[in-house]
Design a protein around this motif. Sequence first.
Motif, PDB file in Angstrom:
ATOM      1  N   VAL A 180       0.879  -0.743   0.067  1.00 35.33           N
ATOM      2  CA  VAL A 180      -0.199  -0.019  -0.497  1.00 35.33           C
ATOM      3  C   VAL A 180       1.308   1.082   0.197  1.00 35.33           C
ATOM      4  N   CYS A 181       1.991   1.000   0.797  1.00 36.50           N
ATOM      5  CA  CYS A 181       2.736   2.630   0.512  1.00 36.50           C
ATOM      6  C   CYS A 181       3.440   2.411  -0.352  1.00 36.50           C
ATOM      7  N   GLU A 182       4.183   1.180  -0.877  1.00 39.65           N
ATOM      8  CA  GLU A 182       4.242   1.687  -2.109  1.00 39.65           C
ATOM      9  C   GLU A 182       3.947   2.069  -3.584  1.00 39.65           C
ATOM     10  N   GLU A 183       2.260   2.063  -3.821  1.00 38.50           N
ATOM     11  CA  GLU A 183       1.517   2.170  -4.144  1.00 38.50           C
ATOM     12  C   GLU A 183       0.873   3.924  -4.283  1.00 38.50           C
ATOM     13  N   PHE A 184       0.594   4.583  -2.730  1.00 35.73           N
ATOM     14  CA  PHE A 184       0.563   5.295  -2.599  1.00 35.73           C
ATOM     15  C   PHE A 184       2.301   6.839  -3.380  1.00 35.73           C
ATOM     16  N   ALA A 185       2.958   6.086  -2.675  1.00 40.05           N
ATOM     17  CA  ALA A 185       4.093   6.575  -3.564  1.00 40.05           C
ATOM     18  C   ALA A 185       4.266   6.663  -4.893  1.00 40.05           C
ATOM     19  N   ALA A 245      -2.775  -4.058  -8.020  1.00 36.04           N
ATOM     20  CA  ALA A 245      -2.666  -4.257  -9.367  1.00 36.04           C
ATOM     21  C   ALA A 245      -2.988  -2.797 -10.061  1.00 36.04           C
ATOM     22  N   PHE A 246      -3.314  -2.072  -9.134  1.00 29.84           N
ATOM     23  CA  PHE A 246      -3.658  -0.191 -10.093  1.00 29.84           C
ATOM     24  C   PHE A 246      -2.677   0.581 -10.575  1.00 29.84           C
ATOM     25  N   ASP A 247      -2.683   0.566 -11.388  1.00 31.90           N
ATOM     26  CA  ASP A 247      -2.614   0.651 -12.803  1.00 31.90           C
ATOM     27  C   ASP A 247      -1.773   3.147 -13.313  1.00 31.90           C
ATOM     28  N   ILE A 248      -1.051   3.304 -12.172  1.00 31.37           N
ATOM     29  CA  ILE A 248      -1.275   4.756 -12.178  1.00 31.37           C
ATOM     30  C   ILE A 248      -1.176   5.240 -13.595  1.00 31.37           C
ATOM     31  N   GLY A 249      -1.324   5.039 -14.940  1.00 33.98           N
ATOM     32  CA  GLY A 249      -1.153   5.926 -16.007  1.00 33.98           C
ATOM     33  C   GLY A 249      -2.805   5.670 -16.169  1.00 33.98           C
ATOM     34  N   ARG A 250      -4.016   5.201 -15.244  1.00 37.50           N
ATOM     35  CA  ARG A 250      -4.988   4.991 -15.516  1.00 37.50           C
ATOM     36  C   ARG A 250      -5.989   5.038 -14.513  1.00 37.50           C
ATOM     37  N   THR A 251      -7.170   5.672 -14.387  1.00 35.03           N
ATOM     38  CA  THR A 251      -8.671   5.813 -13.180  1.00 35.03           C
ATOM     39  C   THR A 251      -8.446   4.836 -12.803  1.00 35.03           C
ATOM     40  N   LEU A 252      -8.768   4.566 -11.415  1.00 35.24           N
ATOM     41  CA  LEU A 252     -10.220   3.386 -10.880  1.00 35.24           C
ATOM     42  C   LEU A 252     -11.252   2.753 -11.580  1.00 35.24           C
ATOM     43  N   GLY A 253     -11.660   3.805 -12.371  1.00 37.03           N
ATOM     44  CA  GLY A 253     -13.048   3.605 -12.517  1.00 37.03           C
ATOM     45  C   GLY A 253     -13.953   4.066 -12.135  1.00 37.03           C
ATOM     46  N   PRO A 254     -15.527   4.301 -12.656  1.00 37.37           N
ATOM     47  CA  PRO A 254     -16.157   5.152 -11.591  1.00 37.37           C
ATOM     48  C   PRO A 254     -16.825   4.823  -9.954  1.00 37.37           C
ATOM     49  N   LYS A 255     -16.594   3.110  -9.766  1.00 38.67           N
ATOM     50  CA  LYS A 255     -16.979   2.835  -8.582  1.00 38.67           C
ATOM     51  C   LYS A 255     -16.150   3.967  -7.474  1.00 38.67           C
ATOM     52  N   TRP A 256     -15.157   3.996  -7.254  1.00 38.19           N
ATOM     53  CA  TRP A 256     -14.744   4.904  -6.047  1.00 38.19           C
ATOM     54  C   TRP A 256     -14.380   6.119  -6.176  1.00 38.19           C
ATOM     55  N   GLY A 257     -15.251   6.654  -7.288  1.00 42.62           N
ATOM     56  CA  GLY A 257     -14.976   9.386  -7.365  1.00 42.62           C
ATOM     57  C   GLY A 257     -16.180   8.996  -6.357  1.00 42.62           C
ATOM     58  N   ALA A 258     -14.946  10.900  -6.078  1.00 41.02           N
ATOM     59  CA  ALA A 258     -15.587  11.470  -5.470  1.00 41.02           C
ATOM     60  C   ALA A 258     -16.688  12.726  -6.067  1.00 41.02           C
ATOM     61  N   MET A 259     -17.412  12.877  -5.156  1.00 39.37           N
ATOM     62  CA  MET A 259     -18.673  14.092  -5.847  1.00 39.37           C
ATOM     63  C   MET A 259     -17.685  15.383  -6.684  1.00 39.37           C
ATOM     64  N   GLY A 260     -16.586  15.783  -5.151  1.00 44.46           N
ATOM     65  CA  GLY A 260     -16.363  16.672  -6.513  1.00 44.46           C
ATOM     66  C   GLY A 260     -14.940  16.141  -7.132  1.00 44.46           C
ATOM     67  N   HIS A 261     -15.020  15.657  -8.047  1.00 41.09           N
ATOM     68  CA  HIS A 261     -13.934  14.997  -9.391  1.00 41.09           C
ATOM     69  C   HIS A 261     -15.081  15.076 -10.646  1.00 41.09           C
ATOM     70  N   ASP A 262     -16.237  14.166  -9.935  1.00 40.53           N
ATOM     71  CA  ASP A 262     -17.034  14.546 -11.496  1.00 40.53           C
ATOM     72  C   ASP A 262     -18.366  14.489 -11.675  1.00 40.53           C
ATOM     73  N   GLY A 263     -19.088  15.401 -10.284  1.00 39.05           N
ATOM     74  CA  GLY A 263     -20.292  15.127  -9.178  1.00 39.05           C
ATOM     75  C   GLY A 263     -21.112  14.320  -8.706  1.00 39.05           C
ATOM     76  N   VAL A 264     -22.228  14.296  -9.143  1.00 42.90           N
ATOM     77  CA  VAL A 264     -23.475  13.726  -8.474  1.00 42.90           C
ATOM     78  C   VAL A 264     -23.665  12.329  -9.314  1.00 42.90           C
TER      79      VAL A 264
END
Length: 437
Positions: free
Chosen positions: A192-197, A357-376
């Motif tokens: 997890v620490c490596e992925e955040f880095a 498995a997170f690929d830093i060059g792409r998004t994680l998809g809509p499941k984990w999105g925040a209001m301030g990123h793409d709205g309601v």
Amino acid sequence: MADPAMGVTPYWELTFDADGDPDAGRRDRLLAEVVDRGVRDLVVLSHGWNSDRSAATRLCGHFFEPFPELAPAARLGYVGVVWPSMRFSDEPIPDFPRAGAAELPPRPVLDKDTRHALLETFPGRATVIDRLARLLDQQPCEEAELEEFGRLVRMLVEVVPPGPQALFAADTLAEGVPQDEPEIFAGSAAEVCEEFAQALTHLESPGEAREFTIPNPWDGAHELLRQGTYYAMKRRAGTVGERGLGRVIGQLAQAAPGMRVHLVGHSFGARLVSFALRGLPQGVRTVKSVTLLQGAFSHYAFATRLPHDARAGGVLQGQQNRVDGPLVCCYSSHDSALGTLYPLASRMAGDAQGVAAFDIGRTLGPKWGAMGHDGVQAVPGTASLKLAEALTKLPVKGCVNVDAAAVVRRGGPPAGAHSDICHRELARLVLAAGRIH
């Protein structure tokens, strides 16, 4: 009476403790004076991650500054909601310049201001915080120390006193599925620490070749601690909103039945004012608009059903109907705190699969999105507008997503433009949402 730091009047501050209990003296003063001052429209602003009252007051002063000129004929009143939240010292305060690099320690170090804020936010955990600080200072090479760091973060944020805070941890609820506190780690803390880095490296040098750069996992450990405190603040914002602000709005409706209330929240403050809708007493219809600025909670919070799970819905499903006007959600693609770090932390908390498995060059998809990123999201009938369009003609009811990237664009890594909210255009948007002239 206006606060001396305010350029607007009348202004009141409402302060709440972590359980949502208000400062009774400040609340009673507001209830009495709002009638005497003849306020017709009351704009209520909640801060996000500001750890002290002075920072919250400065935010209110800057955000409210354009209002009198923009609506000179309106009988406006202003309220700043102050609640005990956690801010890392390297996080910018909205509309205030980030301190120079020479004034801040390297990111992995736990500076004295952040340590003090942690001690205030998590009383009784001084031993854990001291050990976290030592590990960040020493940055040992062994993976075992990263694993220990992860265990300490989990120990720090997992301990929640019994009571109402536990009710408001999740933004989505599934039928028949127990709602447990989120697990901070789905797997190895070192991974997890490596992925955040890796995510931080990507944010600091987007588009550059990074194959020869090995991210420092202790950068990721520092971010893991920051994101760990996110869960405590998430619980607290919901608690203060529902148990605190919602009840006070009900009392305001009794004291001044004709007064119109307009809720505005930034970051976790957006979650707070949204949960205030759930805490409104039955029959109260005084909230005439809600404006969410870079909201740091799930974009599915108001959904009846989730696209990826028909059993589940948002914890605030239907609460937008308690607003006698629009619920406006501003978002920006320049907010990297919500565009990259929020979904990564959300997936880490809620997904049993390995996070590596997170690929830093792409998004994680809509499941984990925040209001301030793409709205309601997943609320039928939600309108979507650019900021210029919204300022021209804003729907008078329902959820409205407003792309505010044209003005919410300033800020460096890792948060990006998350705190860039003090703009005349956003003040105009609040007035338009409330139909304040």
